[in-house]
Scaffold this motif. Structure first.
Motif, PDB file in Angstrom:
ATOM      1  N   GLY A  45       0.744  -1.152  -0.051  1.00 59.35           N
ATOM      2  CA  GLY A  45       0.116   0.075   0.058  1.00 59.35           C
ATOM      3  C   GLY A  45       0.711   1.349  -0.013  1.00 59.35           C
ATOM      4  O   GLY A  45       1.696   1.537   0.915  1.00 59.35           O
ATOM      5  N   ASP A  64      -0.172  -0.960  -4.702  1.00 58.52           N
ATOM      6  CA  ASP A  64      -1.427  -0.741  -4.591  1.00 58.52           C
ATOM      7  C   ASP A  64      -1.679   0.725  -3.954  1.00 58.52           C
ATOM      8  O   ASP A  64      -1.566   0.966  -2.912  1.00 58.52           O
ATOM      9  N   ALA A 113      -3.388   4.666  -3.163  1.00 58.71           N
ATOM     10  CA  ALA A 113      -4.637   5.344  -2.691  1.00 58.71           C
ATOM     11  C   ALA A 113      -4.157   6.915  -2.812  1.00 58.71           C
ATOM     12  O   ALA A 113      -2.936   7.019  -2.551  1.00 58.71           O
ATOM     13  N   LEU A 158      -6.172   6.819   3.498  1.00 54.53           N
ATOM     14  CA  LEU A 158      -6.776   5.770   2.738  1.00 54.53           C
ATOM     15  C   LEU A 158      -5.837   4.687   2.535  1.00 54.53           C
ATOM     16  O   LEU A 158      -6.211   3.534   2.536  1.00 54.53           O
ATOM     17  N   LYS A 183      -6.493   2.687   5.549  1.00 58.37           N
ATOM     18  CA  LYS A 183      -7.575   2.155   5.855  1.00 58.37           C
ATOM     19  C   LYS A 183      -7.843   1.004   4.889  1.00 58.37           C
ATOM     20  O   LYS A 183      -8.392  -0.184   5.301  1.00 58.37           O
ATOM     21  N   LYS A 184      -7.177   0.761   3.740  1.00 55.34           N
ATOM     22  CA  LYS A 184      -6.960  -0.436   2.895  1.00 55.34           C
ATOM     23  C   LYS A 184      -6.433  -1.604   3.610  1.00 55.34           C
ATOM     24  O   LYS A 184      -6.688  -2.492   3.284  1.00 55.34           O
ATOM     25  N   ARG A 239      -6.984  -5.227   2.155  1.00 57.83           N
ATOM     26  CA  ARG A 239      -6.664  -5.123   0.715  1.00 57.83           C
ATOM     27  C   ARG A 239      -5.366  -5.806   0.481  1.00 57.83           C
ATOM     28  O   ARG A 239      -5.043  -6.181  -0.719  1.00 57.83           O
TER      29      ARG A 239
END
Length: 240
Positions: free
Chosen positions: A131, A153, A155, A160, A163-164, A169
């Motif tokens: 992330g 990945d 955001a 965010l 949060k993912k 995720r």
């Protein structure tokens, strides 16, 4: 937060209306605790306090220029902004000879963050999606992306990204320590995200336009004083 913002703005040097405002760049993907952005305006957070106090020290009103990250360096090249903060020389693509660097003001500690107490070093991971914040450059991550060992990945902002990670995720994300602590502040202990390892620590400073319209010497002196007298540490402490 609104009361603090109002108080700081009142404390800014509105009486010095003959001088144009001191223009600070604000990245539209910043999130708390760095910046609270509401309706396209910077209204709170660490950098709001730093910018407002810096402007007050040099008797200017602060003006906040909200920009996409990809346009910040072009704004500097065009002299659209006078001061850019929360930046390191290694993060810039140009040398910006028209700008002068302040003393280091704070340190960003970047962490590899996980759920459920997972541990691991970034360099040891393989086949993971990490992330990250859209548009951010991660020097330690890039070689692992280039050789295909890891993928990003993305955001729009750090909140965010976390949060993912929280909803599963991916298993790992990169976050600054201060953003992680802010994210965890209201979570039960058993649900908090945890550092898997430290990636790097980067001293951060401000860039100040050296121009007849900008009191660069005064601004640099003010920033050095805010660091030396503990003001910046007190600002940071508001968000821990």
């Amino acid at each position: 937060m609104r009361l603090l913002a109002f108080t700081l703005l009142l404390g800014s040097a509105w009486a010095f209306a003959d001088d144009r405002p001191l223009r600070f760049s604000v990245v539209d993907s910043w999130a708390m605790p760095l910046a609270h952005i509401e309706d396209g305006k910077l209204t709170g957070g660490i950098l709001f306090e730093l910018f407002s106090e810096t402007a007050r020290q040099v008797h200017r009103a602060p003006a906040f220029h909200l920009l996409p990250r990809a346009r910040v360096e072009q704004a500097l090249l065009s002299h659209v902004v006078d001061v850019r903060c929360y930046v390191a020389p290694s993060w810039t693509e140009h040398e910006f000879h028209d700008y002068r660097w302040s003393v280091p003001l704070m340190v960003q500690r970047d962490l590899l963050v996980s759920r459920a107490g997972l541990k691991g070093e970034l360099q040891s991971l393989t086949g993971e999606s990490i992330g990250t914040v859209l548009g951010y450059h991660y020097p330690r991550l890039q070689p692992l992306l280039d050789n295909g060992r890891l993928t990003r990945d993305e955001a729009r902002n750090q909140e965010l990204v976390l949060k993912k990670l929280q909803i599963g995720r991916y298993r790992y994300a990169i976050s600054s320590e201060i953003a992680l602590n802010w994210f965890n502040r209201s979570l039960p202990k058993g649900e908090r995200l945890t550092p898997a390892s430290t990636i790097e620590e980067t001293p951060l400073a401000c860039m100040v336009l050296d121009s007849p319209e900008v009191p660069a010497d005064e601004i640099l002196k003010a920033l050095a004083t805010l660091k030396a007298d503990g003001t910046i540490e007190r600002i940071l402490s508001h968000y821990r």
